[in-house]
Scaffold this motif. Structure first.
Motif, PDB file in Angstrom:
ATOM      1  N   TYR A  30      12.829 -76.075 -62.619  1.00 15.42           N
ATOM      2  CA  TYR A  30      13.954 -75.877 -63.378  1.00 15.42           C
ATOM      3  C   TYR A  30      13.916 -74.167 -63.951  1.00 15.42           C
ATOM      4  CZ  TYR A  30      17.361 -79.369 -61.535  1.00 15.42           C
ATOM      5  OH  TYR A  30      17.790 -80.824 -61.284  1.00 15.42           O
ATOM      6  N   LYS A  31      12.687 -74.714 -64.501  1.00 18.43           N
ATOM      7  CA  LYS A  31      11.680 -73.935 -65.328  1.00 18.43           C
ATOM      8  C   LYS A  31      11.408 -72.879 -64.694  1.00 18.43           C
ATOM      9  CE  LYS A  31      10.482 -75.754 -69.504  1.00 18.43           C
ATOM     10  NZ  LYS A  31       8.870 -76.837 -70.549  1.00 18.43           N
ATOM     11  N   SER A  32      10.965 -72.933 -63.750  1.00 16.12           N
ATOM     12  CA  SER A  32      10.475 -71.544 -62.384  1.00 16.12           C
ATOM     13  C   SER A  32      11.516 -70.984 -61.638  1.00 16.12           C
ATOM     14  CB  SER A  32       9.465 -71.942 -62.149  1.00 16.12           C
ATOM     15  OG  SER A  32      10.181 -72.875 -60.871  1.00 16.12           O
ATOM     16  N   ARG A  33      12.948 -71.275 -61.941  1.00 18.33           N
ATOM     17  CA  ARG A  33      14.028 -70.397 -61.398  1.00 18.33           C
ATOM     18  C   ARG A  33      14.988 -70.589 -62.145  1.00 18.33           C
ATOM     19  NH1 ARG A  33      11.213 -74.515 -58.534  1.00 18.33           N
ATOM     20  NH2 ARG A  33      11.746 -73.674 -56.191  1.00 18.33           N
ATOM     21  N   THR A  34      15.239 -70.728 -63.758  1.00 22.54           N
ATOM     22  CA  THR A  34      16.638 -70.249 -64.010  1.00 22.54           C
ATOM     23  C   THR A  34      16.446 -69.299 -65.045  1.00 22.54           C
ATOM     24  OG1 THR A  34      15.934 -72.530 -65.537  1.00 22.54           O
ATOM     25  CG2 THR A  34      17.587 -72.659 -63.874  1.00 22.54           C
ATOM     26  N   ASP A  35      17.933 -68.632 -65.859  1.00 21.40           N
ATOM     27  CA  ASP A  35      17.169 -67.912 -66.838  1.00 21.40           C
ATOM     28  C   ASP A  35      17.072 -68.763 -67.710  1.00 21.40           C
ATOM     29  OD1 ASP A  35      17.893 -65.002 -65.150  1.00 21.40           O
ATOM     30  OD2 ASP A  35      19.317 -65.761 -64.989  1.00 21.40           O
ATOM     31  N   PHE A  36      18.127 -69.755 -68.427  1.00 18.84           N
ATOM     32  CA  PHE A  36      17.586 -70.276 -69.524  1.00 18.84           C
ATOM     33  C   PHE A  36      17.505 -71.595 -69.251  1.00 18.84           C
ATOM     34  CE2 PHE A  36      20.701 -66.343 -69.673  1.00 18.84           C
ATOM     35  CZ  PHE A  36      20.299 -65.851 -70.934  1.00 18.84           C
ATOM     36  N   PHE A  37      16.718 -71.881 -70.681  1.00 14.02           N
ATOM     37  CA  PHE A  37      15.962 -73.867 -70.034  1.00 14.02           C
ATOM     38  C   PHE A  37      16.928 -73.957 -71.388  1.00 14.02           C
ATOM     39  CE2 PHE A  37      13.604 -76.952 -70.594  1.00 14.02           C
ATOM     40  CZ  PHE A  37      13.773 -77.861 -69.386  1.00 14.02           C
ATOM     41  N   ILE A  38      17.413 -75.254 -71.645  1.00  7.41           N
ATOM     42  CA  ILE A  38      17.703 -75.491 -72.882  1.00  7.41           C
ATOM     43  C   ILE A  38      17.438 -77.420 -72.920  1.00  7.41           C
ATOM     44  CG2 ILE A  38      19.353 -76.655 -74.379  1.00  7.41           C
ATOM     45  CD1 ILE A  38      20.839 -74.334 -73.666  1.00  7.41           C
ATOM     46  N   LEU A  39      16.804 -78.185 -73.803  1.00  3.10           N
ATOM     47  CA  LEU A  39      16.349 -79.737 -73.153  1.00  3.10           C
ATOM     48  C   LEU A  39      17.487 -80.259 -74.280  1.00  3.10           C
ATOM     49  CD1 LEU A  39      14.465 -81.410 -72.426  1.00  3.10           C
ATOM     50  CD2 LEU A  39      12.783 -81.253 -74.694  1.00  3.10           C
ATOM     51  N   ASN A  40      17.730 -81.352 -73.700  1.00  5.33           N
ATOM     52  CA  ASN A  40      19.060 -81.939 -74.500  1.00  5.33           C
ATOM     53  C   ASN A  40      18.637 -83.380 -74.356  1.00  5.33           C
ATOM     54  OD1 ASN A  40      21.300 -82.514 -75.653  1.00  5.33           O
ATOM     55  ND2 ASN A  40      22.515 -82.834 -73.478  1.00  5.33           N
ATOM     56  N   ASP A  80      25.012 -64.153 -61.402  1.00  2.00           N
ATOM     57  CA  ASP A  80      24.473 -63.223 -62.403  1.00  2.00           C
ATOM     58  C   ASP A  80      23.534 -64.070 -63.194  1.00  2.00           C
ATOM     59  OD1 ASP A  80      26.922 -60.426 -61.862  1.00  2.00           O
ATOM     60  OD2 ASP A  80      27.997 -62.823 -61.886  1.00  2.00           O
ATOM     61  N   LYS A  81      23.751 -65.551 -64.278  1.00  3.19           N
ATOM     62  CA  LYS A  81      22.623 -65.756 -64.679  1.00  3.19           C
ATOM     63  C   LYS A  81      22.854 -66.739 -64.567  1.00  3.19           C
ATOM     64  CE  LYS A  81      21.997 -62.226 -67.358  1.00  3.19           C
ATOM     65  NZ  LYS A  81      19.955 -61.223 -66.989  1.00  3.19           N
ATOM     66  N   THR A  82      21.940 -68.353 -64.818  1.00  6.37           N
ATOM     67  CA  THR A  82      21.515 -69.257 -64.350  1.00  6.37           C
ATOM     68  C   THR A  82      21.408 -70.705 -65.805  1.00  6.37           C
ATOM     69  OG1 THR A  82      19.064 -69.114 -63.444  1.00  6.37           O
ATOM     70  CG2 THR A  82      21.140 -69.196 -62.087  1.00  6.37           C
ATOM     71  N   VAL A  83      21.249 -71.551 -66.357  1.00  6.13           N
ATOM     72  CA  VAL A  83      21.215 -71.869 -67.429  1.00  6.13           C
ATOM     73  C   VAL A  83      20.774 -74.010 -66.978  1.00  6.13           C
ATOM     74  CG1 VAL A  83      22.532 -72.634 -69.584  1.00  6.13           C
ATOM     75  CG2 VAL A  83      22.439 -70.602 -68.963  1.00  6.13           C
TER      76      VAL A  83
END
Length: 195
Positions: free
Chosen positions: A163-173, A123-126
């Motif tokens: 990843y940025k173009s495909r996921t709903d949320f993106f976090i830099l760790n 339903d969502k991607t991170v």
């Protein structure tokens, strides 16, 4: 009906840490790497297929899979990485479908979320991402492997843009755990509020 979140990102980015946070927030978590190990147990049909593709040299003397040797071969080229994915991912997807049946809120910790097609059931991607030098340190320490082997794994992976173009949320760790955790909790609250 399950609400499924797909968690992805390159090796060494911090997906396992993120998965623990999701678990604390009430999600049933599936570690797709562990599922991969299950489907590649000694004498499994997946091991037989891997031997057909990559040769018998990927086995130890006791006929178990030599994971480091397979990784060296599989991550030596994009073609080999794709061969590995085509050989192993269908069995992993089948097993995951069994595991999550009848579960409510599910998190799939899936490094190959898009390559496997598992994103289609989410339903969502991170995405959790980190700079290459940080991932290199984490991988060599975590897997007890040489820098060269860690770089092979990193370079066989997908880019930040992918990843940025495909996921709903993106976090830099990149190492600030409190910042990472607060960003992730915000995303979980955002998602959880919409379930």
């Amino acid at each position: 009906m399950s609400f499924i979140i797909g968690l992805t990102g390159p090796t060494g980015a911090g997906k396992s840490e993120a998965s623990l946070i999701f678990k604390e927030c009430g999600f049933f978590t599936v570690d797709c790497d562990k599922v991969a190990k299950e489907v590649t147990q000694k004498n499994s049909c997946v091991i037989k297929k891997l031997c057909e593709v990559f040769g018998q040299d990927i086995l130890c003397n006791d006929n178990t899979l030599d994971r480091k040797k397979l990784a060296r071969i599989a991550f030596s080229s994009k073609e080999n990485t794709e061969l590995l994915n085509r050989t192993v991912l269908p069995a992993i997807c089948e097993k995951i479908t069994e595991i999550i049946r009848d579960k409510d809120k599910v998190l799939l910790d899936a490094p190959t979320l898009f390559e496997s097609g598992l994103d289609k059931i989410c339903d969502k991607t991170v995405c959790i991402f980190a700079n290459e030098d940080i991932r290199l340190k984490r991988i060599t320490a975590r897997d007890n492997i040489e820098k060269h082997d860690a770089l092979l794994r990193i370079r066989a992976g997908k880019t930040e843009t992918f990843y940025k173009s495909r996921t709903d949320f993106f976090i830099l760790n990149n190492g600030d755990f409190e910042l990472f955790k607060s960003q992730l909790i915000n995303i979980i609250n955002n998602i959880d509020g919409g379930i």
